[in-house]
Design an enzyme around this catalytic site. Structure first.
Site, PDB file in Angstrom:
ATOM      1  N   GLU A  97       0.829  -1.208   0.000  1.00 23.63           N
ATOM      2  CA  GLU A  97       0.000   0.000   0.000  1.00 23.63           C
ATOM      3  C   GLU A  97       0.860   1.254   0.000  1.00 23.63           C
ATOM      4  O   GLU A  97       0.621   2.195  -0.759  1.00 23.63           O
ATOM      5  CB  GLU A  97      -0.921   0.002   1.225  1.00 23.63           C
ATOM      6  CG  GLU A  97      -1.860   1.192   1.287  1.00 23.63           C
ATOM      7  CD  GLU A  97      -2.802   1.223   0.098  1.00 23.63           C
ATOM      8  OE1 GLU A  97      -2.675   2.141  -0.732  1.00 23.63           O
ATOM      9  OE2 GLU A  97      -3.644   0.326  -0.009  1.00 23.63           O
TER      10      GLU A  97
ATOM     11  N   ASP B  41       0.951   3.892  -3.194  1.00 22.81           N
ATOM     12  CA  ASP B  41       0.501   5.279  -3.043  1.00 22.81           C
ATOM     13  C   ASP B  41       1.578   6.270  -3.465  1.00 22.81           C
ATOM     14  O   ASP B  41       1.321   7.222  -4.212  1.00 22.81           O
ATOM     15  CB  ASP B  41       0.091   5.539  -1.591  1.00 22.81           C
ATOM     16  CG  ASP B  41      -1.153   4.790  -1.170  1.00 22.81           C
ATOM     17  OD1 ASP B  41      -1.904   4.355  -2.058  1.00 22.81           O
ATOM     18  OD2 ASP B  41      -1.376   4.633   0.046  1.00 22.81           O
TER      19      ASP B  41
ATOM     20  N   SER C 153      -7.540   1.495  -3.763  1.00 22.42           N
ATOM     21  CA  SER C 153      -6.323   2.107  -3.226  1.00 22.42           C
ATOM     22  C   SER C 153      -5.546   2.844  -4.302  1.00 22.42           C
ATOM     23  O   SER C 153      -4.844   3.808  -4.019  1.00 22.42           O
ATOM     24  CB  SER C 153      -5.409   1.041  -2.621  1.00 22.42           C
ATOM     25  OG  SER C 153      -5.784   0.727  -1.316  1.00 22.42           O
TER      26      SER C 153
ATOM     27  N   ASP D 131     -18.523   8.817 -18.352  1.00 24.04           N
ATOM     28  CA  ASP D 131     -19.654   8.193 -17.669  1.00 24.04           C
ATOM     29  C   ASP D 131     -19.576   6.678 -17.851  1.00 24.04           C
ATOM     30  O   ASP D 131     -19.607   6.177 -18.970  1.00 24.04           O
ATOM     31  CB  ASP D 131     -20.963   8.734 -18.249  1.00 24.04           C
ATOM     32  CG  ASP D 131     -22.182   8.338 -17.420  1.00 24.04           C
ATOM     33  OD1 ASP D 131     -21.992   7.758 -16.331  1.00 24.04           O
ATOM     34  OD2 ASP D 131     -23.307   8.620 -17.859  1.00 24.04           O
ATOM     35  N   ILE D 132     -19.457   5.939 -16.745  1.00 22.70           N
ATOM     36  CA  ILE D 132     -19.378   4.476 -16.794  1.00 22.70           C
ATOM     37  C   ILE D 132     -20.801   3.924 -16.663  1.00 22.70           C
ATOM     38  O   ILE D 132     -21.453   4.122 -15.637  1.00 22.70           O
ATOM     39  CB  ILE D 132     -18.490   3.924 -15.667  1.00 22.70           C
ATOM     40  CG1 ILE D 132     -17.171   4.704 -15.575  1.00 22.70           C
ATOM     41  CG2 ILE D 132     -18.247   2.430 -15.853  1.00 22.70           C
ATOM     42  CD1 ILE D 132     -16.353   4.706 -16.831  1.00 22.70           C
TER      43      ILE D 132
ATOM     44  N   GLY E  44     -25.183   3.000 -14.579  1.00 24.94           N
ATOM     45  CA  GLY E  44     -26.110   3.532 -15.567  1.00 24.94           C
ATOM     46  C   GLY E  44     -25.740   4.958 -15.905  1.00 24.94           C
ATOM     47  O   GLY E  44     -24.771   5.508 -15.354  1.00 24.94           O
TER      48      GLY E  44
ATOM     49  N   GLY F 170     -25.250   8.835 -15.901  1.00 30.75           N
ATOM     50  CA  GLY F 170     -25.165   9.757 -14.776  1.00 30.75           C
ATOM     51  C   GLY F 170     -24.527   9.100 -13.568  1.00 30.75           C
ATOM     52  O   GLY F 170     -23.834   8.079 -13.681  1.00 30.75           O
TER      53      GLY F 170
ATOM     54  N   ASP G 205     -23.880   6.861 -10.396  1.00 31.09           N
ATOM     55  CA  ASP G 205     -24.367   5.559  -9.925  1.00 31.09           C
ATOM     56  C   ASP G 205     -23.519   5.102  -8.743  1.00 31.09           C
ATOM     57  O   ASP G 205     -22.409   5.600  -8.536  1.00 31.09           O
ATOM     58  CB  ASP G 205     -24.356   4.525 -11.051  1.00 31.09           C
ATOM     59  CG  ASP G 205     -22.969   4.273 -11.625  1.00 31.09           C
ATOM     60  OD1 ASP G 205     -22.108   3.750 -10.897  1.00 31.09           O
ATOM     61  OD2 ASP G 205     -22.759   4.589 -12.807  1.00 31.09           O
TER      62      ASP G 205
END
Length: 521
Positions: free
Chosen positions: A241, A245, A440, A480-481, A492, A494, A496
């Site tokens: 981690e 980072d 992460s 937008d996914i 969907g 917009g 989500d």
């Protein structure tokens, strides 16, 4: 002080499942606790935003009169005042376990859990009634591990395995997301919160040299509550981690200063690391990356409130907080059959970072969907059971919780980025090459972007959520996914509860957010 006592609101602790009380700690053992005090009530602060760090204490810090009462309480209970930090509104007290038990109306025990033996407590804490409204949280008596790192290691190693699977350098991911090419992060400090592990400078030098970054970014380790930069020597430990980072931020914003705040993995250590970073008058971070967290249901109410207040302080100071949304889909790893969101990502004062699977060809994104590998990990997200729907999400069509009660809560995440280990990030940890995914990766990915934008603007974006949700910013500057799910929730058009508003187009964000940024130095 008066003999009457009052329970500290929200301080109730439950015993960890599958743990057993095995005895009592040495009553003469010295320990330290952090008391969080209420904000002082003074005249309105200056209209300039953000508030300058040197002015913050005067307007939002602890009241000196309240601090005096806490000092008297310490004296009455044979406790020692170790530190007073008025801007952070914290007072650290030390004393024997016997005196702590008496002072806070509890009985500390030793518990055996699957993770090992720890000092803990059950039930509420109490204080003299005249401190009941002054002390809003007491942390450090219970030392159970509070959070987990939000990363997943690819089992495939570096290189493609199946159709669409690949791995990227952080620089390559930034290019796919069209990060501002002219920006380097110069003049910015990115704070990274870590709750274990460490890094070796030799790893950083080798990694950044490989990427063609010379000299290596400036990285400083900051000790909080006795925790230090202490590499374990195993990429599968917290070292993974820490290096992930640092290397993501350093590769994307190579001229930014990086300050890594190491705290113990307890509710006290995590909180103290956050407040130390936010109020650091020496390094003055403009953005904080947090890749640790746990289900909301595992936190005390006093911790949820105290952390959220710390993040609210950050917004006043113009500091952006980026938090990973979790790697276990809509359950957040809880096995009670309900949906859960991860904290601190569920705080309405942070930028919650969800995860996608990112595929590309010839330097262009070809496909981006919700990260969901089933049992191997998925983007955390959903609806908070603690924090109500914030104003900035009023028009985002956040659904009510799928849980009984249908709480209308804060929606998580806000935005997203590449997190699938199968399309993960190439890093160097403990001398070994590895590929990591998980949300992460997304917290430092966005923290680095904020640093680049801050450099370009010449002033901090600060709390960016209002701008991201307002007007047409999301439509213009975010991908937008719309495909995939994280368990209980489906992506969907917009916003989500899987990927939020979407993943970034950095250059378009630079243009779209600039008019909304009115902060001054």
């Amino acid at each position: 002080m008066a003999d009457e006592r009052t329970a500290v609101r929200g301080s109730e602790r439950q015993q960890i499942p599958n743990s057993t009380a095995v005895g009592s700690p040495d009553p003469n053992q010295q320990i330290a606790v952090t008391l969080v005090l209420r904000r002082r009530a003074l005249k309105r602060p200056p209209r300039s935003r953000p508030v300058k760090r040197e002015e913050f204490e005067r307007y939002y810090g602890a009241d000196p009169a309240d601090v005096e009462l806490v000092e008297q309480f310490a004296e009455d209970n044979d406790l020692t005042v170790v530190e007073i930090a008025p801007a952070r509104r914290t007072v650290i007290l030390s004393g024997t376990i016997a005196n702590m038990n008496e002072a806070f109306g509890t009985q500390l025990r030793l518990f055996q859990a699957p993770e090992g033996v720890f000092r803990g407590r059950t039930g509420p804490l109490s204080l003299p009634t005249d401190l009941a409204d002054i002390v809003v949280g007491v942390f450090g008596l219970d030392e159970r591990a509070q959070s987990k790192a939000r990363l997943r290691r690819s089992v495939a190693g570096v290189g493609p395995k199946a159709a669409g699977d690949t791995s990227y350098t952080p620089i390559a991911v930034a290019k796919l997301y069209n990060y501002p090419a002219a920006a380097t992060g110069s003049g910015q400090t990115v704070a990274i919160i870590e709750l274990g592990g460490g890094y070796r400078n030799s790893d950083l030098t080798s990694y950044f040299t490989r990427l063609g970054i010379k000299p290596s970014p400036t990285v400083t380790a900051v000790s909080v509550d006795g925790a230090v930069n202490q590499p374990v020597g195993d990429p599968n430990s917290a070292d993974g981690e820490v290096l992930l980072d640092i290397e993501v931020v350093g590769a994307i914003a190579p001229k930014a200063r990086i300050a890594v705040y190491f705290g113990p993995n307890t509710d006290q250590g995590f909180l103290d690391a956050i407040t130390t970073a936010v109020h650091d008058n020496v390094r003055k971070p403009s953005v904080v990356s947090i890749s640790w967290g746990g289900p909301e249901s595992t936190w005390t109410a006093q911790a949820l409130a105290a952390y959220d207040q710390a993040f609210a302080d950050a917004t006043l100071l113009g500091v952006t907080i980026c938090c990973a949304s979790g790697d276990d889909g809509s359950s957040d790893g809880v096995t009670d059959g309900l949906a859960h969101v991860d904290f601190p990502a569920s705080s309405p004062h942070v930028l919650a970072c969800g995860g996608t699977r990112l595929e590309s060809s010839a330097g262009k994104i070809t496909k981006e969907v919700v990260w969901n590998e089933g049992a191997n990990g998925a983007s955390g997200g959903g609806v908070s059971e603690t924090f109500p729907l914030p104003a900035y999400q009023a028009s985002a069509k956040v659904p009510v919780s799928v849980n009984p009660g249908k709480f209308k809560g804060r929606g998580v995440p806000d935005i997203s980025g590449d997190a699938d280990p199968a399309t993960g990030y190439q890093v160097l940890v403990d001398g070994r090459n590895a590929v990591f995914g998980g949300t992460s990766c997304v917290a430092p990915l966005w923290a680095a972007l904020i640093a680049l934008l801050n450099q370009q603007y010449g002033k901090p974006l600060g709390f960016v959520n209002n701008a991201l949700y307002a007007g047409t910013v999301a439509a213009k500057a975010l991908h937008d996914i719309t495909s995939g799910n994280n368990g209980a929730y489906t992506a969907g058009p917009g916003w989500d509860p899987c990927t939020g508003l979407g993943s970034p187009n950095g250059q378009l964000l630079l243009t779209a957010l600039k008019p909304a940024s009115t902060a001054k130095h």
